[in-house]
Design a protein around this motif. Sequence first.
Motif, PDB file in Angstrom:
ATOM      1  N   ASP A   3      20.345  15.549  32.067  1.00  0.00           N
ATOM      2  CA  ASP A   3      19.845  14.417  31.281  1.00  0.00           C
ATOM      3  C   ASP A   3      20.595  14.301  29.958  1.00  0.00           C
ATOM      4  OD1 ASP A   3      17.508  12.491  30.535  1.00  0.00           O
ATOM      5  OD2 ASP A   3      17.546  13.972  28.912  1.00  0.00           O
ATOM      6  N   HIS A   4      20.802  13.056  29.500  1.00  0.00           N
ATOM      7  CA  HIS A   4      21.574  12.816  28.274  1.00  0.00           C
ATOM      8  C   HIS A   4      20.996  13.584  27.091  1.00  0.00           C
ATOM      9  CE1 HIS A   4      24.115  10.602  25.424  1.00  0.00           C
ATOM     10  NE2 HIS A   4      23.033  10.493  24.676  1.00  0.00           N
ATOM     11  N   ASP A   5      19.693  13.488  26.851  1.00  0.00           N
ATOM     12  CA  ASP A   5      19.098  14.161  25.697  1.00  0.00           C
ATOM     13  C   ASP A   5      19.251  15.672  25.804  1.00  0.00           C
ATOM     14  OD1 ASP A   5      18.382  11.765  24.580  1.00  0.00           O
ATOM     15  OD2 ASP A   5      16.290  11.835  25.242  1.00  0.00           O
ATOM     16  N   ALA A   6      19.134  16.196  27.019  1.00  0.00           N
ATOM     17  CA  ALA A   6      19.314  17.639  27.219  1.00  0.00           C
ATOM     18  C   ALA A   6      20.756  18.041  26.928  1.00  0.00           C
ATOM     19  CB  ALA A   6      18.928  18.028  28.641  1.00  0.00           C
ATOM     20  N   ALA A   7      21.710  17.180  27.318  1.00  0.00           N
ATOM     21  CA  ALA A   7      23.120  17.461  27.050  1.00  0.00           C
ATOM     22  C   ALA A   7      23.394  17.450  25.550  1.00  0.00           C
ATOM     23  CB  ALA A   7      23.993  16.433  27.760  1.00  0.00           C
ATOM     24  N   VAL A   8      22.809  16.490  24.839  1.00  0.00           N
ATOM     25  CA  VAL A   8      22.975  16.420  23.387  1.00  0.00           C
ATOM     26  C   VAL A   8      22.405  17.673  22.723  1.00  0.00           C
ATOM     27  CG1 VAL A   8      22.288  15.175  21.293  1.00  0.00           C
ATOM     28  CG2 VAL A   8      23.039  13.903  23.317  1.00  0.00           C
ATOM     29  N   ALA A   9      21.214  18.084  23.156  1.00  0.00           N
ATOM     30  CA  ALA A   9      20.598  19.289  22.596  1.00  0.00           C
ATOM     31  C   ALA A   9      21.442  20.524  22.880  1.00  0.00           C
ATOM     32  CB  ALA A   9      19.191  19.468  23.172  1.00  0.00           C
ATOM     33  N   ALA A  10      22.008  20.597  24.087  1.00  0.00           N
ATOM     34  CA  ALA A  10      22.842  21.745  24.448  1.00  0.00           C
ATOM     35  C   ALA A  10      24.113  21.793  23.598  1.00  0.00           C
ATOM     36  CB  ALA A  10      23.195  21.689  25.932  1.00  0.00           C
ATOM     37  N   PHE A  11      24.715  20.630  23.361  1.00  0.00           N
ATOM     38  CA  PHE A  11      25.938  20.602  22.556  1.00  0.00           C
ATOM     39  C   PHE A  11      25.630  20.925  21.099  1.00  0.00           C
ATOM     40  CE2 PHE A  11      29.535  18.592  20.337  1.00  0.00           C
ATOM     41  CZ  PHE A  11      30.593  19.184  21.021  1.00  0.00           C
ATOM     42  N   SER A  12      24.503  20.437  20.597  1.00  0.00           N
ATOM     43  CA  SER A  12      24.095  20.763  19.232  1.00  0.00           C
ATOM     44  C   SER A  12      23.877  22.260  19.083  1.00  0.00           C
ATOM     45  CB  SER A  12      22.813  20.004  18.874  1.00  0.00           C
ATOM     46  OG  SER A  12      22.400  20.312  17.557  1.00  0.00           O
ATOM     47  N   ALA A  13      23.232  22.876  20.089  1.00  0.00           N
ATOM     48  CA  ALA A  13      23.016  24.326  20.060  1.00  0.00           C
ATOM     49  C   ALA A  13      24.356  25.063  20.114  1.00  0.00           C
ATOM     50  CB  ALA A  13      22.141  24.741  21.231  1.00  0.00           C
ATOM     51  N   HIS A  14      25.298  24.526  20.883  1.00  0.00           N
ATOM     52  CA  HIS A  14      26.643  25.118  20.933  1.00  0.00           C
ATOM     53  C   HIS A  14      27.288  25.090  19.540  1.00  0.00           C
ATOM     54  CE1 HIS A  14      30.982  25.224  21.327  1.00  0.00           C
ATOM     55  NE2 HIS A  14      31.042  23.959  20.977  1.00  0.00           N
ATOM     56  N   LEU A  15      27.220  23.946  18.844  1.00  0.00           N
ATOM     57  CA  LEU A  15      27.824  23.850  17.517  1.00  0.00           C
ATOM     58  C   LEU A  15      27.182  24.845  16.546  1.00  0.00           C
ATOM     59  CD1 LEU A  15      28.182  19.972  17.007  1.00  0.00           C
ATOM     60  CD2 LEU A  15      29.951  21.600  17.710  1.00  0.00           C
ATOM     61  N   SER A  16      25.850  24.895  16.542  1.00  0.00           N
ATOM     62  CA  SER A  16      25.142  25.808  15.633  1.00  0.00           C
ATOM     63  C   SER A  16      25.477  27.259  15.953  1.00  0.00           C
ATOM     64  CB  SER A  16      23.629  25.586  15.737  1.00  0.00           C
ATOM     65  OG  SER A  16      23.282  24.277  15.359  1.00  0.00           O
ATOM     66  N   GLY A  17      25.440  27.592  17.230  1.00  0.00           N
ATOM     67  CA  GLY A  17      25.727  28.962  17.629  1.00  0.00           C
ATOM     68  C   GLY A  17      27.156  29.369  17.316  1.00  0.00           C
TER      69      GLY A  17
END
Length: 210
Positions: free
Chosen positions: A140-154
């Motif tokens: 899902d788009h929102d899940a993908a956005v959340a995953a990429f945001s978590a990638h950037l933070s991590g």
Amino acid sequence: MARTPTVSDDEILDAAQKVLYRRGPDAFTLAEVAADVGLSRAAIILRFKSTQELKVTLLTKMVSRFTLQVAELPKTPSGDNLLKVAAFFGGRMTNVQGLTAFLNNHFSNISDPILFDLELKRGAAWHNAISLSMPPIAIDHDAAVAAFSAHLSGTLLAWPGSENETCLNYMLRRTKEWLHLAGIPFTESAVEVESPASEEAASTEAVVAD
């Protein structure tokens, strides 16, 4: 009789931003700002009323600048544009002290409702930039956005252990790995990388709310 130094509001805010980076929001003091600009604490209170008002004025300005800069990022879905989003955040950190300042200023004072609202605005700008650049993938788009945001933070948190690699280079390398895992195509040369680690002081944009 000595003349009172002429100091603009912008100069006071610039000094306040440096104090904010040195001390973090919790230890921020009007006295230290006053010492940095050569004014009395009372002279600054005449302009900004209180330590809290000065801090809120500063962070509001930083968030506004940050959101304007984020709004200039690409607005079409592609792996190349996700790399540009990653480069925007990775390029803001030039040393570990800058990362510490960023984390202190973006994730402290959540109990303060005004600063919490500013953090929400900063976070919304971050989320929107990712959302606009995220192409369709298996989830899902929102899940993908959340995953990429978590990638950037991590990736930002992991960067200090990267053995002298610049944050920009580290961010781009790890983001390319993320894109490969997600099956998102990209151009290898979509974003230019830096030369080896910079010794310059961290940008004062690595803040807030910016």
